[in-house]
Design a protein around this motif. Sequence first.
Motif, mmCIF file in Angstrom:
data_model
loop_
_atom_site.group_PDB
_atom_site.id
_atom_site.type_symbol
_atom_site.label_atom_id
_atom_site.label_comp_id
_atom_site.label_asym_id
_atom_site.label_seq_id
_atom_site.Cartn_x
_atom_site.Cartn_y
_atom_site.Cartn_z
ATOM 1 N N LEU B 251 0.839 -1.200 0.000
ATOM 2 C CA LEU B 251 0.000 0.000 0.000
ATOM 3 C C LEU B 251 0.878 1.256 0.000
ATOM 4 C CD1 LEU B 251 -3.053 0.778 0.267
ATOM 5 C CD2 LEU B 251 -2.614 0.987 2.706
ATOM 6 N N SER B 252 0.556 2.197 -0.897
ATOM 7 C CA SER B 252 1.302 3.455 -0.868
ATOM 8 C C SER B 252 0.354 4.629 -1.074
ATOM 9 C CB SER B 252 2.397 3.440 -1.934
ATOM 10 O OG SER B 252 1.808 3.473 -3.218
ATOM 11 N N PHE B 253 0.718 5.763 -0.477
ATOM 12 C CA PHE B 253 -0.125 6.959 -0.526
ATOM 13 C C PHE B 253 0.558 7.998 -1.397
ATOM 14 C CE2 PHE B 253 -1.020 4.745 3.388
ATOM 15 C CZ PHE B 253 -2.401 4.702 3.392
ATOM 16 N N ASP B 254 -0.227 8.724 -2.187
ATOM 17 C CA ASP B 254 0.395 9.695 -3.089
ATOM 18 C C ASP B 254 -0.323 11.047 -3.074
ATOM 19 O OD1 ASP B 254 -1.949 9.270 -4.402
ATOM 20 O OD2 ASP B 254 -1.052 8.453 -6.234
ATOM 21 N N GLY B 255 -0.826 11.461 -1.957
ATOM 22 C CA GLY B 255 -1.467 12.781 -1.921
ATOM 23 C C GLY B 255 -2.929 12.740 -2.321
ATOM 24 N N GLN B 256 -3.245 12.222 -3.494
ATOM 25 C CA GLN B 256 -4.653 12.167 -3.912
ATOM 26 C C GLN B 256 -5.353 10.912 -3.385
ATOM 27 O OE1 GLN B 256 -3.428 12.687 -7.877
ATOM 28 N NE2 GLN B 256 -2.811 14.668 -7.034
ATOM 29 N N GLY B 257 -4.611 9.868 -3.250
ATOM 30 C CA GLY B 257 -5.240 8.623 -2.833
ATOM 31 C C GLY B 257 -4.203 7.575 -2.506
ATOM 32 N N ALA B 258 -4.676 6.347 -2.478
ATOM 33 C CA ALA B 258 -3.776 5.255 -2.156
ATOM 34 C C ALA B 258 -3.904 4.189 -3.230
ATOM 35 C CB ALA B 258 -4.129 4.671 -0.798
ATOM 36 N N ASN B 259 -2.858 3.387 -3.344
ATOM 37 C CA ASN B 259 -3.016 2.217 -4.189
ATOM 38 C C ASN B 259 -2.210 1.078 -3.629
ATOM 39 O OD1 ASN B 259 -0.360 1.973 -5.924
ATOM 40 N ND2 ASN B 259 -0.854 4.160 -5.724
ATOM 41 N N GLY B 260 -2.661 -0.113 -3.957
ATOM 42 C CA GLY B 260 -1.993 -1.302 -3.464
ATOM 43 C C GLY B 260 -2.250 -2.436 -4.429
ATOM 44 N N ALA B 261 -1.577 -3.541 -4.180
ATOM 45 C CA ALA B 261 -1.716 -4.658 -5.097
ATOM 46 C C ALA B 261 -2.624 -5.724 -4.503
ATOM 47 C CB ALA B 261 -0.343 -5.240 -5.396
ATOM 48 N N PHE B 262 -3.498 -6.251 -5.378
ATOM 49 C CA PHE B 262 -4.269 -7.432 -5.002
ATOM 50 C C PHE B 262 -4.132 -8.420 -6.144
ATOM 51 C CE2 PHE B 262 -8.144 -9.963 -5.247
ATOM 52 C CZ PHE B 262 -8.056 -10.600 -4.027
ATOM 53 N N GLU B 263 -3.641 -9.603 -5.819
ATOM 54 C CA GLU B 263 -3.306 -10.574 -6.874
ATOM 55 C C GLU B 263 -2.438 -9.866 -7.911
ATOM 56 O OE1 GLU B 263 -7.063 -12.497 -7.802
ATOM 57 O OE2 GLU B 263 -7.068 -13.511 -5.868
ATOM 58 N N ASP B 264 -2.830 -9.877 -9.205
ATOM 59 C CA ASP B 264 -1.958 -9.239 -10.186
ATOM 60 C C ASP B 264 -2.456 -7.860 -10.612
ATOM 61 O OD1 ASP B 264 -4.170 -10.185 -11.366
ATOM 62 O OD2 ASP B 264 -3.179 -10.972 -13.158
ATOM 63 N N ARG B 265 -3.394 -7.295 -9.872
ATOM 64 C CA ARG B 265 -3.955 -6.006 -10.264
ATOM 65 C C ARG B 265 -3.571 -4.918 -9.256
ATOM 66 N NH1 ARG B 265 -6.800 -6.242 -15.118
ATOM 67 N NH2 ARG B 265 -7.582 -4.219 -14.455
ATOM 68 N N ARG B 266 -3.518 -3.714 -9.782
ATOM 69 C CA ARG B 266 -3.301 -2.571 -8.900
ATOM 70 C C ARG B 266 -4.674 -1.966 -8.594
ATOM 71 N NH1 ARG B 266 0.427 -0.103 -6.144
ATOM 72 N NH2 ARG B 266 1.610 -1.985 -6.471
ATOM 73 N N ILE B 267 -4.914 -1.715 -7.329
ATOM 74 C CA ILE B 267 -6.228 -1.225 -6.884
ATOM 75 C C ILE B 267 -6.057 0.187 -6.339
ATOM 76 C CG2 ILE B 267 -8.156 -1.634 -5.299
ATOM 77 C CD1 ILE B 267 -7.895 -3.939 -7.266
ATOM 78 N N PHE B 268 -6.964 1.092 -6.739
ATOM 79 C CA PHE B 268 -6.885 2.494 -6.296
ATOM 80 C C PHE B 268 -8.034 2.823 -5.341
ATOM 81 C CE2 PHE B 268 -4.571 2.166 -10.212
ATOM 82 C CZ PHE B 268 -3.474 2.982 -10.022
ATOM 83 N N VAL B 269 -7.712 3.605 -4.328
ATOM 84 C CA VAL B 269 -8.725 4.037 -3.351
ATOM 85 C C VAL B 269 -8.575 5.529 -3.122
ATOM 86 C CG1 VAL B 269 -9.835 3.363 -1.191
ATOM 87 C CG2 VAL B 269 -7.930 2.002 -2.071
ATOM 88 N N ASP B 270 -9.694 6.228 -3.046
ATOM 89 C CA ASP B 270 -9.647 7.658 -2.729
ATOM 90 C C ASP B 270 -9.541 7.832 -1.227
ATOM 91 O OD1 ASP B 270 -9.796 8.334 -5.281
ATOM 92 O OD2 ASP B 270 -11.782 9.264 -5.210
ATOM 93 N N GLU B 271 -8.409 7.547 -0.693
ATOM 94 C CA GLU B 271 -8.286 7.724 0.753
ATOM 95 C C GLU B 271 -6.859 8.140 1.044
ATOM 96 O OE1 GLU B 271 -9.623 5.436 4.800
ATOM 97 O OE2 GLU B 271 -10.516 4.914 2.900
ATOM 98 N N THR B 272 -6.732 9.175 1.865
ATOM 99 C CA THR B 272 -5.381 9.682 2.092
ATOM 100 C C THR B 272 -4.681 8.934 3.216
ATOM 101 O OG1 THR B 272 -6.448 11.430 3.313
ATOM 102 C CG2 THR B 272 -5.675 11.979 1.126
ATOM 103 N N GLY B 273 -5.407 8.080 3.869
ATOM 104 C CA GLY B 273 -4.724 7.133 4.740
ATOM 105 C C GLY B 273 -4.668 7.459 6.210
ATOM 106 N N GLY B 274 -4.406 8.696 6.552
ATOM 107 C CA GLY B 274 -4.288 9.025 7.972
ATOM 108 C C GLY B 274 -3.150 8.245 8.574
ATOM 109 N N ASN B 275 -3.432 7.490 9.606
ATOM 110 C CA ASN B 275 -2.354 6.806 10.311
ATOM 111 C C ASN B 275 -2.243 5.329 9.928
ATOM 112 O OD1 ASN B 275 -4.683 6.065 11.393
ATOM 113 N ND2 ASN B 275 -4.261 6.784 13.487
ATOM 114 N N LEU B 276 -2.800 4.974 8.771
ATOM 115 C CA LEU B 276 -2.741 3.569 8.380
ATOM 116 C C LEU B 276 -1.325 3.196 7.977
ATOM 117 C CD1 LEU B 276 -5.918 3.184 6.142
ATOM 118 C CD2 LEU B 276 -5.476 2.086 8.318
ATOM 119 N N SER B 277 -0.882 2.071 8.463
ATOM 120 C CA SER B 277 0.385 1.567 7.974
ATOM 121 C C SER B 277 0.043 0.673 6.790
ATOM 122 C CB SER B 277 1.098 0.769 9.050
ATOM 123 O OG SER B 277 0.396 -0.439 9.239
ATOM 124 N N GLY B 278 1.027 0.359 6.001
ATOM 125 C CA GLY B 278 0.736 -0.402 4.796
ATOM 126 C C GLY B 278 0.417 -1.865 5.047
#
Lengths: 264, 364
Positions: B251-278
Motif C-alpha cells: 500500500l502506498s499513498f500519493d497525496g490524492q489517494g492510495a493504491n496497493g496490489a491485489f493478486e496481479d492487479r493494482r487497486i486504487f482508493v480515494d483515501e489519504t490514509g491518515g495513520n494507516l500503515s501499509g
Amino acid sequence: MAPLLLFLFFAYAVPFFGVARWSVTLPEPGVGQYQALVLDPLVQSVFLRTFRICLFVTIAAVAAAYLIAFVLVRGTPLQRLAVEFCVLVPFWISVLTRAFGWVALLSNRGLLNSWGQQLGILSEPLALVRNEFGVVVGMTHFLIPFAVFPLASAMRNLDERVLLAAQGLGASRSRIFWSIFVPMTLPGIIGAALIVFVFALGFFVTPAILGGGRSVMVAELVYLRIFQSPDWGLGSAISVTLVVLVGVLMAALWRFIRPRELAG
Amino acid sequence: MNQRSHAAEIKASSVGKSFGNFWALKDLSLDIGRGEFLTLLGPSGSGKTTFLMILAGFTKPTTGRLMRDGRDITPMPAEDREAGMVFQGYALFPHMSVEDNIAFPLRVRKASGDVIRRKVGAMVERVGLRGHEKKRPAQLSGGQQQRVALARALVFEPSMLLLDEPFSALDKSLREQMQAEVARLHRETGTTFVFVTHDQTEALALSSRIAIFNSGQLLQVGDPREVYERPKNRFVAEFLGEINMLPLSGLSFDGQGANGAFEDRRIFVDETGGNLSGKDTLLGVRPEHMRLVRSPEGAVNALAAMPTGATYGGSATRLELATRSGIKLSLSVPTDEANAALASEGPVWLTWAPERGFLIPPSA
C-alpha cells in the motif's frame, strides 16, 4: 394418583358422609338440627365470633405477610436469608408448642406483663390472653407463612420494567408502591386472604388454648357438642355447615387465582 | 402538541460501568445534540443498553460524568430526569386503561384535571388510538401497545425520549409502520431521541447519527452515510451490512489517494490514509458498489472472479464469487445476470470506482 385418591376417599370422604348423615338423622330424621343451628343464639354467637376473629386474623396476617414477602422478593441477599429462616422455622415447631409459647409470653404472669410491671410501664397486667386478642395473635402468627408464599409469588411475577417505567415517568417510591405495585399484586393479596380465612375458619388448638374456653370458635364448638354435651346431631350439622362454607370460599379462591400461582 | 418541549443536549464524558471485574461500558465520551435522533447500535452485550440505562438514571455509572444542558446529572435519580422511556415489551401498567396509562406521568406531576384531559386527548389522537381509551393493555395488539407506550412517554413533553429496542417484538410490516411513526413523532416534537437497536437497517433508516458499540466500547459515531460508507474498522464495516474485503499489499499513498496490489492487479482508493500503515490493510467495498462486467477495459479498479453459487432473493439474486487466491466475495445482481454469470465458462470481472472503496485498518 389413584392410590392417593383412594386414600382420600376412605380417610376423608367416607367419614364426612357419615357425619353428614348424622346431621340429618340424629336424634331423629329431618332438618331439625339445621333449624336449631340457625335459631340457637349460642351457635349464632360462636359463628359470629369465628367470622370476626377470622377477619382480624386475615387482615393482620396478610398485612404482615405482604411486608415479609416484599423483603423476601426485593430485599438484599442477607435480608432474604434472614426472612426465609424466620418464615420457615415456625413450620418445624408444632402448633401446640407455639400456642403455649404465646401463653408464656402473653399471660398475666407472662414475660410481657412481668417486664412491663418491673419496668413500671404497667401498674397491673394487661389481659392479653384467654380472650379474642390472644386468639388473634396466635392464629395470625401461625398463618403468616401461608400468606407469604402466594404474595411472594405474585411479587416475583411482576415485570420489573413496569416499575422502572413508573419511576422514569417521574413517580416517587410511595407512588409506585401504591399505584403500581399493590394493584398489580392484588390477585396475590386476594389469594392470600382467602387461604388465611379458610384455614382460620377451622382452627381448633390455638383458639382452645389461647381463648381459654371463653373465646370458643366453631371447631371447638363441634368438639364440645360431640364430646362434652353429647349432641351429635347438632355437632354434625355445624361440621357440615363449616365444610360447605370452606368449600364455597375455596371455589371463590379458584376463580380468583389459578392454583399455579399459589404454588409459588 | 406544540413545540414547547425543550430538547436536551447531553454530554457524556468517560462514562463507564463495571459489574465486578466485568466492564459493560468502557470510557464512553459522546455528545448528543439538541433534537437529534441518535441510535445506539450494536450486538447484545455491547454496552448500548447499559448506556441508555445510565442516560435514564436507572443505572449509576462507575466512572465519568453526564451533563445535561451544562448541568451535571450523574447523581440525579431517574424520577427527576424528565426523560420519557419506551421499554422493550412496552412495560405498560396492566391494571390501568389506555387513558390512565397515558395520564400517569401527568397525574404524578399533579396536573389539573383539565390539563390531563386535554393533553391525553391530544396524545391519543396523535398516536391514532381514538376509540381505544377505555381498553386495558391486554386487549390491544402489539402495535397499539407500542403506541400507548410512546404516548405515555411523550405526553409530559420530556426533554428526551429513550427507546430500548421498541420494535423487537413486532412483525416486519408493523415494524416499518412503527418506524415511520417514530420518525414522524421525532419531527413533530423536536425532542432529543436516543434509540437502542441491534438492527442496522432500522438504524440507517431512522437516525440522524449512529453510535456503534461492541464489547462495551463505542467504536464510531457518525451520520448513517458516513458510518456505512466510511467505517473506521472491520467490526463497524461488517456490522452495518454486507461487505467485500480484499487484503492489499504494498500500500502506498500519493497525496490524492492510495493504491496497493491485489493478486496481479493494482487497486486504487480515494483515501489519504491518515495513520494507516501499509501492512495487513484491507480494502472494503459494499457489494452494491461493485458492478459485474464482461471485460476490465476502461475501469480503474477491476478484478477477476469465478462465480461459485447464487441465492435467489426475489428482487435480486445474491451471487457468490471467489478470486483466484480464494477470497470470497458476494454481489447483489438481477437474477438474469446472475444466471448468465454462472453459465459462462471463464471468470467474470468486477469493477468499482476508487471513491467507493475504503481502507480498513487491521483488527487489533
